[in-house]
Design a protein around this motif. Structure first.
Motif, PDB file in Angstrom:
ATOM      1  N   MET A  29     -41.632  11.923  -1.227  1.00  0.00           N
ATOM      2  CA  MET A  29     -40.367  12.238  -1.271  1.00  0.00           C
ATOM      3  C   MET A  29     -39.657  10.806  -1.011  1.00  0.00           C
ATOM      4  O   MET A  29     -39.033   9.690  -0.676  1.00  0.00           O
ATOM      5  CB  MET A  29     -39.426  12.511   0.305  1.00  0.00           C
ATOM      6  N   ASN A  30     -40.114   9.691  -0.600  1.00  0.00           N
ATOM      7  CA  ASN A  30     -40.684   8.423  -0.453  1.00  0.00           C
ATOM      8  C   ASN A  30     -40.130   7.460  -1.921  1.00  0.00           C
ATOM      9  O   ASN A  30     -40.073   6.471  -1.434  1.00  0.00           O
ATOM     10  CB  ASN A  30     -41.157   7.674   0.751  1.00  0.00           C
TER      11      ASN A  30
ATOM     12  N   SER B 236     -40.022  16.841  -4.213  1.00  0.00           N
ATOM     13  CA  SER B 236     -38.552  18.155  -4.072  1.00  0.00           C
ATOM     14  C   SER B 236     -38.150  18.954  -4.428  1.00  0.00           C
ATOM     15  O   SER B 236     -37.259  20.009  -4.238  1.00  0.00           O
ATOM     16  CB  SER B 236     -37.266  16.931  -3.911  1.00  0.00           C
TER      17      SER B 236
ATOM     18  N   ASP C 122     -40.447  21.658  -0.001  1.00  0.00           N
ATOM     19  CA  ASP C 122     -39.444  21.307   1.654  1.00  0.00           C
ATOM     20  C   ASP C 122     -38.812  19.997   2.021  1.00  0.00           C
ATOM     21  O   ASP C 122     -39.798  19.605   2.112  1.00  0.00           O
ATOM     22  CB  ASP C 122     -39.351  22.084   2.128  1.00  0.00           C
ATOM     23  N   PRO C 123     -37.942  19.386   1.417  1.00  0.00           N
ATOM     24  CA  PRO C 123     -37.872  18.026   1.277  1.00  0.00           C
ATOM     25  C   PRO C 123     -38.432  17.407   3.019  1.00  0.00           C
ATOM     26  O   PRO C 123     -38.660  16.225   3.025  1.00  0.00           O
ATOM     27  CB  PRO C 123     -36.324  17.926   0.778  1.00  0.00           C
ATOM     28  N   LYS C 124     -37.879  18.598   3.742  1.00  0.00           N
ATOM     29  CA  LYS C 124     -38.543  17.644   5.042  1.00  0.00           C
ATOM     30  C   LYS C 124     -40.149  17.775   5.500  1.00  0.00           C
ATOM     31  O   LYS C 124     -40.174  18.249   6.672  1.00  0.00           O
ATOM     32  CB  LYS C 124     -37.593  18.415   5.929  1.00  0.00           C
ATOM     33  N   ALA C 125     -40.562  18.535   4.826  1.00  0.00           N
ATOM     34  CA  ALA C 125     -41.671  19.371   4.899  1.00  0.00           C
ATOM     35  C   ALA C 125     -42.537  17.910   5.251  1.00  0.00           C
ATOM     36  O   ALA C 125     -43.067  16.756   5.013  1.00  0.00           O
ATOM     37  CB  ALA C 125     -42.522  19.716   4.083  1.00  0.00           C
ATOM     38  N   PRO C 126     -43.816  18.207   6.700  1.00  0.00           N
ATOM     39  CA  PRO C 126     -44.826  17.515   7.454  1.00  0.00           C
ATOM     40  C   PRO C 126     -45.734  16.724   6.040  1.00  0.00           C
ATOM     41  O   PRO C 126     -45.939  17.640   4.889  1.00  0.00           O
ATOM     42  CB  PRO C 126     -45.064  17.851   8.033  1.00  0.00           C
ATOM     43  N   ASP C 127     -46.161  15.752   6.524  1.00  0.00           N
ATOM     44  CA  ASP C 127     -46.909  15.141   5.498  1.00  0.00           C
ATOM     45  C   ASP C 127     -48.089  16.125   5.201  1.00  0.00           C
ATOM     46  O   ASP C 127     -48.734  16.238   3.790  1.00  0.00           O
ATOM     47  CB  ASP C 127     -47.153  13.816   5.581  1.00  0.00           C
TER      48      ASP C 127
END
Length: 120
Positions: free
Chosen positions: A7-8, A28, A32-37
Protein backbone atom coordinates in the motif's frame (compact mmCIF):
# COMPACT_ATOMS: atom_id res chain seq x y z
CA UNK A 1 7.86 -13.78 -11.05
CA UNK A 2 4.82 -11.91 -9.82
CA UNK A 3 4.85 -9.00 -7.41
CA UNK A 4 2.40 -7.96 -4.73
CA UNK A 5 2.78 -4.20 -4.36
CA UNK A 6 2.36 -2.86 -0.85
CA UNK A 7 0.00 0.00 0.00
CA UNK A 8 2.89 2.43 0.53
CA UNK A 9 3.66 2.33 -3.20
CA UNK A 10 1.46 3.75 -5.92
CA UNK A 11 -0.84 1.51 -7.96
CA UNK A 12 0.90 3.09 -10.99
CA UNK A 13 3.63 0.50 -10.41
CA UNK A 14 1.31 -2.22 -11.75
CA UNK A 15 1.11 -0.71 -15.22
CA UNK A 16 4.78 0.27 -15.24
CA UNK A 17 5.94 -3.22 -14.32
CA UNK A 18 3.55 -4.81 -16.83
CA UNK A 19 5.13 -2.66 -19.55
CA UNK A 20 8.45 -4.27 -18.58
CA UNK A 21 7.05 -7.81 -18.67
CA UNK A 22 6.70 -8.20 -14.89
CA UNK A 23 3.36 -9.35 -13.49
CA UNK A 24 2.16 -7.29 -10.53
CA UNK A 25 -0.95 -6.58 -8.51
CA UNK A 26 -1.48 -3.83 -5.95
CA UNK A 27 -2.60 -4.95 -2.48
CA UNK A 28 -5.64 -2.66 -2.74
CA UNK A 29 -6.89 -4.90 -5.59
CA UNK A 30 -6.79 -8.12 -3.56
CA UNK A 31 -7.06 -7.25 0.12
CA UNK A 32 -8.14 -4.81 2.79
CA UNK A 33 -6.06 -1.61 2.42
CA UNK A 34 -5.87 -1.41 6.22
CA UNK A 35 -4.64 -5.00 6.68
CA UNK A 36 -1.54 -5.46 8.82
CA UNK A 37 1.75 -6.32 7.16
CA UNK A 38 1.56 -9.88 8.52
CA UNK A 39 -1.64 -10.44 6.53
CA UNK A 40 0.01 -9.18 3.36
CA UNK A 41 3.01 -11.45 3.97
CA UNK A 42 0.77 -14.47 4.58
CA UNK A 43 -1.22 -13.82 1.40
CA UNK A 44 1.97 -13.34 -0.63
CA UNK A 45 3.45 -16.59 0.66
CA UNK A 46 0.29 -18.58 -0.03
CA UNK A 47 -0.23 -17.14 -3.52
CA UNK A 48 3.42 -17.23 -4.62
CA UNK A 49 3.99 -13.47 -4.73
CA UNK A 50 7.11 -11.42 -4.03
CA UNK A 51 6.28 -8.42 -1.84
CA UNK A 52 7.39 -5.09 -3.31
CA UNK A 53 7.45 -2.37 -0.66
CA UNK A 54 9.03 0.80 0.68
CA UNK A 55 8.37 -0.37 4.25
CA UNK A 56 11.14 -1.76 6.49
CA UNK A 57 8.58 -3.70 8.56
CA UNK A 58 8.59 -6.54 6.05
CA UNK A 59 12.28 -7.24 6.56
CA UNK A 60 11.71 -7.13 10.32
CA UNK A 61 8.95 -9.73 9.95
CA UNK A 62 11.27 -11.98 7.94
CA UNK A 63 14.00 -11.62 10.57
CA UNK A 64 11.67 -12.26 13.50
CA UNK A 65 10.04 -15.31 11.95
CA UNK A 66 13.13 -16.70 10.18
CA UNK A 67 10.83 -16.95 7.18
CA UNK A 68 11.91 -18.47 3.91
CA UNK A 69 9.04 -17.05 1.87
CA UNK A 70 7.78 -14.75 0.57
CA UNK A 71 10.70 -12.88 -0.91
CA UNK A 72 10.66 -9.14 -0.30
CA UNK A 73 11.96 -6.40 -2.58
CA UNK A 74 12.40 -3.16 -0.65
CA UNK A 75 12.67 0.10 -2.53
CA UNK A 76 14.95 2.45 -0.62
CA UNK A 77 14.66 5.89 -2.19
CA UNK A 78 13.21 9.28 -1.35
CA UNK A 79 11.27 9.46 -4.61
CA UNK A 80 9.51 6.13 -5.18
CA UNK A 81 7.65 6.99 -8.38
CA UNK A 82 8.06 4.55 -11.27
CA UNK A 83 9.11 7.39 -13.58
CA UNK A 84 12.01 8.22 -11.27
CA UNK A 85 13.33 4.86 -10.01
CA UNK A 86 11.53 2.35 -12.20
CA UNK A 87 14.53 1.46 -14.32
CA UNK A 88 16.58 0.59 -11.20
CA UNK A 89 13.77 -1.59 -9.90
CA UNK A 90 13.30 -3.46 -13.16
CA UNK A 91 17.04 -3.97 -13.58
CA UNK A 92 17.37 -5.40 -10.05
CA UNK A 93 14.31 -7.64 -10.36
CA UNK A 94 15.41 -9.10 -13.68
CA UNK A 95 18.98 -9.62 -12.46
CA UNK A 96 17.88 -11.39 -9.27
CA UNK A 97 15.04 -13.61 -10.52
CA UNK A 98 16.64 -16.84 -9.27
CA UNK A 99 17.32 -15.43 -5.80
CA UNK A 100 13.81 -14.00 -5.48
CA UNK A 101 12.22 -17.27 -6.56
CA UNK A 102 14.36 -19.21 -4.06
CA UNK A 103 13.72 -16.77 -1.19
CA UNK A 104 15.52 -13.46 -0.69
CA UNK A 105 15.32 -9.99 0.74
CA UNK A 106 16.61 -7.42 -1.70
CA UNK A 107 17.08 -3.72 -1.05
CA UNK A 108 16.96 -1.62 -4.19
CA UNK A 109 18.58 1.81 -4.14
CA UNK A 110 19.37 3.98 -7.16
CA UNK A 111 23.12 3.42 -6.65
CA UNK A 112 23.11 -0.25 -5.61
CA UNK A 113 21.12 -3.36 -4.80
CA UNK A 114 21.80 -5.62 -1.82
CA UNK A 115 20.73 -9.26 -1.52
CA UNK A 116 20.22 -11.45 1.54
CA UNK A 117 19.08 -15.01 1.09
CA UNK A 118 16.30 -16.30 3.33
CA UNK A 119 15.94 -17.24 6.09
CA UNK A 120 17.66 -14.27 7.73
Amino acid sequence: MKLLIDMNLSPRWVEFLASEGIAAVHWSQVGDPKAPDETIMRHAAQAGFIVFTNDLDFSAILAATHGGKPSVAQLRADDVRPATVGRYVVQALKLLVAELEAGALISIEPERTRVRLLPL
